[in-house]
Structure formats: C-alpha cells, structure tokens
Design a protein around this motif. Structure first.
Motif, PDB file in Angstrom:
ATOM      1  N   GLY A   2      10.717 -15.351  30.297  1.00 48.59           N
ATOM      2  CA  GLY A   2      11.328 -14.998  29.116  1.00 48.59           C
ATOM      3  C   GLY A   2      10.648 -14.688  27.933  1.00 48.59           C
ATOM      4  O   GLY A   2      10.891 -14.896  26.829  1.00 48.59           O
ATOM      5  N   GLY A   3       9.304 -14.432  28.218  1.00 54.23           N
ATOM      6  CA  GLY A   3       8.317 -14.309  26.965  1.00 54.23           C
ATOM      7  C   GLY A   3       7.932 -12.835  26.727  1.00 54.23           C
ATOM      8  O   GLY A   3       8.356 -11.789  27.623  1.00 54.23           O
ATOM      9  N   PRO A   4       7.370 -12.536  25.672  1.00 54.98           N
ATOM     10  CA  PRO A   4       6.929 -11.369  25.536  1.00 54.98           C
ATOM     11  C   PRO A   4       5.709 -10.677  26.459  1.00 54.98           C
ATOM     12  O   PRO A   4       5.159 -11.800  26.903  1.00 54.98           O
ATOM     13  CB  PRO A   4       6.413 -11.478  23.963  1.00 54.98           C
ATOM     14  CG  PRO A   4       5.851 -12.808  23.670  1.00 54.98           C
ATOM     15  CD  PRO A   4       7.056 -13.613  24.533  1.00 54.98           C
ATOM     16  N   PRO A   5       5.257  -9.573  26.176  1.00 54.47           N
ATOM     17  CA  PRO A   5       4.477  -9.162  27.361  1.00 54.47           C
ATOM     18  C   PRO A   5       2.943  -9.531  26.627  1.00 54.47           C
ATOM     19  O   PRO A   5       2.844 -10.103  25.562  1.00 54.47           O
ATOM     20  CB  PRO A   5       4.634  -7.438  27.095  1.00 54.47           C
ATOM     21  CG  PRO A   5       5.909  -7.220  26.618  1.00 54.47           C
ATOM     22  CD  PRO A   5       6.378  -8.261  25.812  1.00 54.47           C
ATOM     23  N   VAL A   6       2.112  -9.864  27.795  1.00 56.28           N
ATOM     24  CA  VAL A   6       0.716 -10.407  27.674  1.00 56.28           C
ATOM     25  C   VAL A   6      -0.153  -9.194  27.550  1.00 56.28           C
ATOM     26  O   VAL A   6       0.051  -8.150  28.004  1.00 56.28           O
ATOM     27  CB  VAL A   6       0.403 -11.446  28.610  1.00 56.28           C
ATOM     28  CG1 VAL A   6       1.023 -12.543  28.446  1.00 56.28           C
ATOM     29  CG2 VAL A   6       0.261 -10.741  30.160  1.00 56.28           C
ATOM     30  N   GLU A   7      -1.499  -9.267  26.809  1.00 55.07           N
ATOM     31  CA  GLU A   7      -2.490  -8.336  26.783  1.00 55.07           C
ATOM     32  C   GLU A   7      -3.567  -8.976  27.637  1.00 55.07           C
ATOM     33  O   GLU A   7      -3.573 -10.083  27.983  1.00 55.07           O
ATOM     34  CB  GLU A   7      -2.953  -8.109  25.378  1.00 55.07           C
ATOM     35  CG  GLU A   7      -1.722  -7.505  24.559  1.00 55.07           C
ATOM     36  CD  GLU A   7      -1.601  -6.130  24.679  1.00 55.07           C
ATOM     37  OE1 GLU A   7      -2.325  -5.441  25.429  1.00 55.07           O
ATOM     38  OE2 GLU A   7      -0.409  -5.789  24.347  1.00 55.07           O
ATOM     39  N   TRP A   8      -4.319  -7.715  28.115  1.00 57.92           N
ATOM     40  CA  TRP A   8      -5.632  -8.416  28.903  1.00 57.92           C
ATOM     41  C   TRP A   8      -6.728  -7.925  28.020  1.00 57.92           C
ATOM     42  O   TRP A   8      -7.059  -6.900  27.441  1.00 57.92           O
ATOM     43  CB  TRP A   8      -5.610  -7.655  30.101  1.00 57.92           C
ATOM     44  CG  TRP A   8      -4.605  -7.852  31.099  1.00 57.92           C
ATOM     45  CD1 TRP A   8      -3.398  -7.416  31.326  1.00 57.92           C
ATOM     46  CD2 TRP A   8      -4.739  -8.751  32.228  1.00 57.92           C
ATOM     47  NE1 TRP A   8      -2.540  -7.938  32.084  1.00 57.92           N
ATOM     48  CE2 TRP A   8      -3.594  -8.730  32.960  1.00 57.92           C
ATOM     49  CE3 TRP A   8      -5.762  -9.263  32.826  1.00 57.92           C
ATOM     50  CZ2 TRP A   8      -3.193  -9.525  33.937  1.00 57.92           C
ATOM     51  CZ3 TRP A   8      -5.742 -10.198  34.009  1.00 57.92           C
ATOM     52  CH2 TRP A   8      -4.499 -10.089  34.698  1.00 57.92           C
ATOM     53  N   SER A   9      -7.856  -9.163  27.893  1.00 57.50           N
ATOM     54  CA  SER A   9      -9.064  -8.963  27.373  1.00 57.50           C
ATOM     55  C   SER A   9      -9.923  -7.945  28.409  1.00 57.50           C
ATOM     56  O   SER A   9      -9.666  -7.818  29.599  1.00 57.50           O
ATOM     57  CB  SER A   9      -9.573 -10.117  27.302  1.00 57.50           C
ATOM     58  OG  SER A   9      -9.855 -10.697  28.429  1.00 57.50           O
ATOM     59  N   SER A  10     -10.918  -7.123  27.778  1.00 55.93           N
ATOM     60  CA  SER A  10     -11.656  -6.249  28.782  1.00 55.93           C
ATOM     61  C   SER A  10     -12.436  -7.228  29.528  1.00 55.93           C
ATOM     62  O   SER A  10     -12.825  -6.737  30.612  1.00 55.93           O
ATOM     63  CB  SER A  10     -12.633  -5.333  27.749  1.00 55.93           C
ATOM     64  OG  SER A  10     -11.777  -4.651  27.145  1.00 55.93           O
ATOM     65  N   GLY A  24      -1.014 -15.186  24.069  1.00 61.03           N
ATOM     66  CA  GLY A  24      -0.738 -13.705  24.296  1.00 61.03           C
ATOM     67  C   GLY A  24      -1.892 -12.783  24.803  1.00 61.03           C
ATOM     68  O   GLY A  24      -1.572 -11.562  25.238  1.00 61.03           O
ATOM     69  N   VAL A  25      -2.870 -13.363  25.193  1.00 61.17           N
ATOM     70  CA  VAL A  25      -4.237 -12.459  25.747  1.00 61.17           C
ATOM     71  C   VAL A  25      -4.656 -13.284  26.798  1.00 61.17           C
ATOM     72  O   VAL A  25      -5.147 -14.547  26.692  1.00 61.17           O
ATOM     73  CB  VAL A  25      -5.047 -12.198  24.650  1.00 61.17           C
ATOM     74  CG1 VAL A  25      -6.310 -11.088  25.193  1.00 61.17           C
ATOM     75  CG2 VAL A  25      -4.610 -11.499  23.600  1.00 61.17           C
ATOM     76  N   ILE A  26      -4.653 -12.741  27.838  1.00 54.44           N
ATOM     77  CA  ILE A  26      -5.426 -13.367  29.325  1.00 54.44           C
ATOM     78  C   ILE A  26      -6.930 -13.068  28.929  1.00 54.44           C
ATOM     79  O   ILE A  26      -7.474 -11.929  29.196  1.00 54.44           O
ATOM     80  CB  ILE A  26      -4.969 -12.466  30.536  1.00 54.44           C
ATOM     81  CG1 ILE A  26      -3.340 -13.001  30.661  1.00 54.44           C
ATOM     82  CG2 ILE A  26      -5.566 -13.064  31.645  1.00 54.44           C
ATOM     83  CD1 ILE A  26      -2.778 -12.388  32.057  1.00 54.44           C
TER      84      ILE A  26
END
Length: 510
Positions: free
Chosen positions: A393-401, A433-435
């Motif tokens: 139920g959370g917002p989308p996550v981003e990926w670090s390069s 929010g960033v992996i």
C-alpha cells in the motif's frame, strides 16, 4: 449423375439445386468462424434432420474435435473450445476406422452407443455418419446428421460426404492463410501477444520460450518443462493454460515430491469408500478435479516407478481407475510435467521409465536460467518491486544506478525465485523510496563468474543498465532520453536495437 446420387431421395431435381446452392455459399465464405456453421446448416436442411454435427480429425494426434453443431432451439456453444476428444465414441470410431458411412435407421434397437449426442426431450431415432476426406484422400473429419423420427438416411451420404469434405478443405485453406496475416502484424501487437502470457522478459532466450508457447497453445500435446530450480516452470505452465482453450477450466498443481508414494497415488487418482483403512468416504482425485483443464505434475522426476506406470496408462488411454473402484472412467486432462532433473540420465540409470519419458517429452520446453536472460533481471526487478510496494500500500520506489548495476552483475543461482525474494526484502528495507545496494545485501560476484566475459561484453552490460535506467526516468520517451544523453536520436535507436532493449517493455516495467 443425378440418377446415381439422388434416386433414393424425394424430389431429386429440387435437392440437386439446393445442394449446388450450398456448395456455392461454402465456396464464397471467407470467414473460418462461420464456415463450419454453414456446413452443418446445409446438412440439416438437405437431410431434413433436427441435428447436424461437423467433426475435425487431426491425423497427427488422432484427435476428433466437434467444431460445429446445428440444433434449433438451443444456444450455440463454441465446440472448438470444449477440449473433448470424440475419437473413441463407438459410432464415430467405426466411420474413422472403416473410412465408410454408417446409417442407423433404428437407434433404439441398435448395438451402437449414441449417448454423446445432445440430450433432448424427444429421443434420437435415426442417425447417419459419413467420413470426410482432404484433397489428398486422407481423413479430414466426420459429418453426422440425426433425426428424432425413424427415417432412412443412407441415401443422403453420397451427396453430403462431398459437401462436408469441400467445407473442410475450404476451412483448411483459410487456416493456412492465417500465419501470413499474422506475420504482417505491427511490433506493438506482437508485444501484446507476449504480454497475454503473463511473462516478463525480452531477451533472446525468452524470445524462444514465447515462440514455443505460441506453438503449443492449441494442441493436445503433453508438455515437459525443464529448467533449473526457480526458473519459473509453474508460471510458464499457468501461462500455457491461461492463454489456451482450456482457460475456463481448472488449473491444478501437484508436487510429486511432496507426498509419499501411497498418498500421492490417492491424491492423483482418488479412492472409493472402504478402499483402505481410514477411507470413510469417496475422495475425488486431482485428475478428476482437473477434468477439462490442465494438471501440472511438478517435480515429475521424483514420482515413484510404480506410479509412473499408472501415469503412462492415463496418457495412453485417457482413463483412470480410483483406488477401490472396479472400473475405469475417461478423463479429459492436459498434462504438463515439470522437472529440474535430467530425465534422460535417469532413464539410463533405470530410475525413470523410458516409455513414460518419451510420452512426457512430446513437446519439451527448456526454460533459460536467469544468467542466460541478458537484460531481463532489471525488468523483473522493477516488476517485483512494483508488485511488492502495491501489496504494502505504499508509493512506487526508485532504483539507484548502483543497485541496478549490482543486480545486473549478480549470478543469481536461485534464478527468478531468488531475485523475487531479494527484491521484496529490499522494498521492506527501503525507507526513503530509493533502493540502494545496502538494501540488496548482495555479496560481490566472484571473479570466476566474469572471467569468461570479454571486455566488450562487460562494457555492453554496463551500457545496457545505464540506457534502461535513463529510459525509465523518461517513461520510455526516446527523444527525451537521447537529449539527456547528448546523442542523436538515431544513435540511441541503433544502440537500443543492438542491445535488444524493447522500449515498450521498459515503459511497462516502470
């Protein structure tokens, strides 16, 4: 000619005119979905019967499928999707075996069984069945017409057999034209067809998997899925079921390594009350539960030899006998087997039946390991992250390069299953929010894992990660991506093509 064909029929000249009109209608019908219906309507009208059926015979598999039925007062159902094989019905079997017509003017006192005919308030009294042939004189199908009144039908065979054969030849011609039409589909439609399988990946290795799935969908062949643990064998089996004609029926999974021999037999075949101590009621087996649908036998290499013999009988005869039952009964089940073992080696060792192996391997599909699916790791990782975040139920996550670079260089001995678990854990650990690489907890890949890669291959791997990441940031827009990278758009398109990066998949994955 009319004397020879129609002497036994009333009003022979009127009948000949009507027959010719139907030949013309079938000859100009260019729609393969309506052509069979036209044929059965013609047979019913010409023979003045309430029922007419058209069957298609597959010479390669021996299957006999009902493809059209004319019966006024009932809703038409698409018999092509029912999956029933009629080759063993007594009347139809006689016509196929003898390649000659069979007419029964008194069904009530006939020795032939006709319970496969539709059930109606008024019983069927007479029946006629004629074999249909291709232009090469091979069996192509059967045309059946039946009446609720006792009447002689034999006289219609000489004219309705050529009519039915002509219809099937026209249908075969229309079906042969379909691949040419499909080849002209735009790339976006090809991608949409792949998406229908519910699978993710655009690597060369997956291209072959998609191609094989497309080949097997509408055939009755047994499929053997081979591949390392975690390559997604059950996912592919479910895709074959869901995209095929049995999708409306049950998809049943049984892991052959999960039960001891006695329990596995009762689970598969079922049992009758009193069959053994503790059998206090009848139990429906998985073959019956999957009737009309698909049964996946996972880890088939762990099935005991005694059960292998019984499974072989199911494949050969299409029937099962529950434990404690005195008779066997027919089942209509598509079997998909899956294993990570080398069954051919097990055959050589005597731990797997050779005859069963060849029946199961009628259409083998080798699923590629994740390390062979160049570029698919990032698509899968984004997909798993999106699903995991949505479930939480959370917002989308981003990926670090850096995280993406770690993923692309990892070997993943556990294949897709390992990647899925890894990503789901990273989503839980990701608070901002960033992996990041720390969330993946991947050990550095050993040098031996990349020792065989050339410098160009390693540079292209890095370039691929970088381009996919830029495309995701720009939501698949190639013009904006080229501008951000400072290269001409045609240069970007060339690199995307060279590295086999499909922008449609990139956009969907984000």
């Amino acid at each position: 000619m009319i004397d020879n064909l129609f002497t036994q029929l009333p009003h022979p000249l009127a009948y000949a005119d009507a027959l010719l009109a139907w030949f013309i209608r079938l000859g100009i019908d260019e729609d393969e979905t309506t052509l069979p219906d036209q044929c059965v309507a013609a047979a019913a009208q010409l023979s003045q019967c309430e029922l007419s059926q058209l069957y298609w015979f597959d010479e390669a598999t021996g299957r006999l499928d009902l493809i059209a039925q004319h019966l006024p007062g009932t809703l038409r159902s698409d018999a092509r999707l029912c999956g029933t094989d009629y080759q063993h019905e007594q009347v139809l079997q006689y016509v196929l075996g003898h390649r000659s017509a069979l007419s029964l003017d008194d069904l009530a006192n006939s020795l032939y069984e006709s319970d496969f005919l539709p059930v109606t308030a008024t019983p069927w009294r007479s029946l006629s069945c004629v074999p249909l042939f291709s232009r090469h004189k091979t069996l192509a199908g059967v045309l059946l017409y039946a009446s609720q009144r006792p009447k002689p039908l034999q006289g219609y065979a000489a004219s309705l057999a050529p009519l039915g054969s002509f219809a099937l030849m026209q249908l075969a011609l229309l079906r042969r034209m379909r691949p040419v039409q499909r080849a002209a589909l735009p790339e976006c439609d090809v991608q949409a067809n792949r998406a229908a399988f519910g699978l993710i990946g655009n690597s060369t290795a997956m291209d072959e998997t998609y191609r094989l799935i497309g080949k097997i969908l509408r055939t009755p062949y047994t499929v053997l899925l081979r591949g390392e643990t975690g390559t997604g064998k059950e996912v592919v089996a479910r895709a074959i079921h869901s995209a095929g004609p049995r999708s409306g029926k049950a998809f049943v999974v049984q892991n052959c390594a999960a039960f001891p021999e006695g329990l596995l037999e009762s689970e598969l075949f079922g049992y009758r009350k009193g069959a053994f101590t503790g059998a206090e009621r009848n139990h429906t087996g998985l073959f019956d539960a999957a009737h009309g649908g698909t049964l996946l036998l996972d880890e088939i290499g762990d099935m005991p030899l005694s059960l292998q013999a019984k499974l072989l009988r199911v494949l050969q005869e299409g029937e099962i006998r529950p434990l404690g039952a005195s008779t066997a009964h027919k089942v209509d089940v598509r079997i998909i087997a899956a294993t990570h073992r080398d069954l051919a080696a097990m055959v050589a060792q005597g731990s797997f039946r050779e005859d069963l192996y060849y029946r199961l391997a009628q259409f083998p599909i080798e699923l590629p390991a994740l390390r062979e699916r160049d570029g698919d790791v990032l698509l899968l990782a984004r997909h798993f992250a999106h699903k995991a975040r949505a479930a939480l139920g959370g917002p989308p996550v981003e990926w670090s390069s850096a995280a993406l670079d770690q993923l692309s260089s990892h070997g993943f001995p556990g294949n897709v299953r390992e990647l899925k678990c890894l990503v789901e854990r990273a989503v839980l650990l990701c608070d901002d929010g960033v992996i990041l690489p720390a969330h993946l907890s991947l050990l550095p890949s050993p040098l031996s894992g990349t020792a065989d890669a050339t410098l160009r291959q390693r540079l292209e791997r890095v370039e691929r990660v970088f381009l996919i990441d830029c495309l995701h940031k720009n939501r698949g827009n190639r013009t904006r991506t080229a501008r951000e990278l400072g290269v001409a758009r045609r240069t970007l398109l060339y690199r995307l093509s060279h590295l086999k990066i499909a922008v449609g998949d990139v956009r969907e994955g984000g």
